[in-house]
Write an enzyme that holds these catalytic residues in place. Structure first.
Site, PDB file in Angstrom:
ATOM      1  N   GLU A   1       0.838  -1.189   0.000  1.00 29.51           N
ATOM      2  CA  GLU A   1       0.000   0.000   0.000  1.00 29.51           C
ATOM      3  C   GLU A   1       0.873   1.238   0.000  1.00 29.51           C
ATOM      4  O   GLU A   1       2.025   1.198   0.412  1.00 29.51           O
ATOM      5  CB  GLU A   1      -0.854   0.054   1.269  1.00 29.51           C
ATOM      6  CG  GLU A   1      -1.847  -1.043   1.395  1.00 29.51           C
ATOM      7  CD  GLU A   1      -2.411  -1.107   2.803  1.00 29.51           C
ATOM      8  OE1 GLU A   1      -3.611  -0.864   2.954  1.00 29.51           O
ATOM      9  OE2 GLU A   1      -1.657  -1.392   3.746  1.00 29.51           O
TER      10      GLU A   1
ATOM     11  N   GLU B   1      -9.787   6.296   6.758  1.00 29.21           N
ATOM     12  CA  GLU B   1      -9.642   5.012   7.441  1.00 29.21           C
ATOM     13  C   GLU B   1      -9.802   5.256   8.933  1.00 29.21           C
ATOM     14  O   GLU B   1      -9.247   6.214   9.478  1.00 29.21           O
ATOM     15  CB  GLU B   1      -8.249   4.418   7.162  1.00 29.21           C
ATOM     16  CG  GLU B   1      -7.960   3.135   7.931  1.00 29.21           C
ATOM     17  CD  GLU B   1      -6.750   2.369   7.375  1.00 29.21           C
ATOM     18  OE1 GLU B   1      -6.142   2.826   6.396  1.00 29.21           O
ATOM     19  OE2 GLU B   1      -6.431   1.305   7.946  1.00 29.21           O
TER      20      GLU B   1
HETATM   21  C1  NAG Z   1       6.214   2.606  -3.394  1.00 27.37           C
HETATM   22  O1  NAG Z   1       6.964   3.493  -4.184  1.00 27.37           O
HETATM   23  C2  NAG Z   1       7.257   3.011  -5.486  1.00 27.37           C
HETATM   24  C3  NAG Z   1       8.218   3.962  -6.149  1.00 27.37           C
HETATM   25  O2  NAG Z   1       7.600   5.158  -6.534  1.00 27.37           O
HETATM   26  C4  NAG Z   1       5.969   2.918  -6.248  1.00 27.37           C
HETATM   27  O3  NAG Z   1       6.218   2.427  -7.551  1.00 27.37           O
HETATM   28  C5  NAG Z   1       5.052   1.979  -5.516  1.00 27.37           C
HETATM   29  O4  NAG Z   1       3.828   1.995  -6.149  1.00 27.37           O
HETATM   30  C6  NAG Z   1       4.897   2.398  -4.074  1.00 27.37           C
HETATM   31  N1  NAG Z   1       4.184   1.397  -3.374  1.00 27.37           N
HETATM   32  C7  NAG Z   1       2.893   1.408  -3.258  1.00 27.37           C
HETATM   33  C8  NAG Z   1       2.336   0.300  -2.466  1.00 27.37           C
HETATM   34  O5  NAG Z   1       2.172   2.259  -3.741  1.00 27.37           O
END
Ligand code: NAG
Ligand code: NAG
Ligand code: NAG
Length: 276
Positions: free
Chosen positions: A114, A200
């Site tokens: 998430e 939430e």
């Molecule tokens: C965490 O950061 C990365 C890098 O930007 C991104 O691609 C990823 O979607 C992020 N994680 C979540 C769960 O959104």
């Protein structure tokens, strides 16, 4: 208008819910199957409740508005946004009334993890239990950034706004680019199954009324050069600079390009310059 209501008659919250700041990892997997989701007035919405206790009522309002009321819940997430996550500029406004634990966030969910860009929250700062990844400056505030491992290879990216608010615009690209620069790309954005402005509540009672929209591209001349490919550097900005660890440049960056003394603006990658 649609209204979804759940009622459970557990007499008390389980001790584990009170002790834990959020749902146990096993509960998170239940978000695979939201109790309700769909399209309302052109917005994607989802409502999920772990069903462990209490009552949650989620109601879709006009356009991007929704409201939610909760009493003695275990954990729920609810909100409106888009079924595909993108580096959008997302506006939201409204109010949250909750004396206990809640999160108001731009929230993406996938089976791998998430991401919360947290705009307002209650008593618990989720980064107090995470691995620090520094901080970034965006949309008028510093955000504390951290990675939280919920177990079972389930990871959360968090940005925690220092200047809490219940209205504003979130330039999500600033966060997503920063996560990338910190190697937090364990979980591609493209795998997220939705991106919503989520309310939430966990182990609490409260209510919220939030309206979501996509910010229209800025009409100010300085923000809309179509041909510029070179990132901002450390020059020529009047006004105050970013503070230590703050962002000071990068492709798509529209904030301060100088740093307060004695820090200097250094390139981390083409998308992210930081005051170090
Ligand atoms: C965490 O950061 C990365 C890098 O930007 C991104 O691609 C990823 O979607 C992020 N994680 C979540 C769960 O959104
Ligand atoms: C929502 O769905 C989950 C399963 O995905 C279930 O465990 C939970 O009890 C449901 N909540 C309600 C309030 O129906
Ligand atoms: C988001 O806002 C920034 C300015 O804050 C602008 O430079 C950028 O083009 C916008 N992006 C989108 C996708 O509208």
């Amino acid at each position: 208008m649609f209204s979804f209501s759940t009622a459970f008659f557990a007499s008390t919250l389980a001790a584990g819910i009170l002790a834990s700041p959020a749902a146990a990892p096993s509960a998170l997997t239940k978000r695979n199957t939201p109790n309700s989701s769909g399209t309302n007035n052109g917005f994607f919405y989802q409502f999920w409740d772990d069903g462990s206790s209490g009552t949650t009522t989620y109601t879709n309002g006009p356009a991007g508005e929704y409201s939610v009321n909760w009493q003695n819940v275990g954990d729920f997430t609810a909100g409106k946004g888009w079924s595909q996550a993108e580096p959008r500029n997302i506006s939201f406004s409204g109010s949250v009334n909750c004396g206990g634990n809640f999160y108001l966030a731009v929230y993406t969910w996938s089976t791998q993890g998430e991401n919360y860009i947290l705009e307002d929250y209650g008593t618990y700062n989720p980064c107090s239990g995470g691995t620090s990844k520094g901080s970034l400056y965006s949309d008028g505030s510093e955000y504390q950034v951290c990675l939280v491992d919920r177990g079972n290879n389930y990871l959360q990216n968090w940005s925690v706004r220092q200047n809490k608010r219940t209205s504003g615009t979130v330039t999500t690209a600033n966060h997503y680019n920063y996560y990338q620069s910190q190697g937090m790309n364990h979980n591609p954005l493209s795998s997220a199954v939705y991106q919503i402005v989520s309310t939430e509540g966990y182990g609490s009672s409260g209510s919220a009324d939030i309206t979501v929209s996509e910010a229209s591209p800025s009409t100010s001349s300085s923000a809309s050069t179509t041909s510029s490919t070179s990132p901002a550097t450390t020059s020529s900005s009047s006004g105050t600079g970013a503070s230590q660890w703050g962002q000071c440049g990068g492709i798509g960056w529209n904030g301060p390009t100088t740093c307060v003394s004695p820090y200097t603006c250094q390139q981390i990658n083409p998308y992210y310059y930081q005051c170090l």
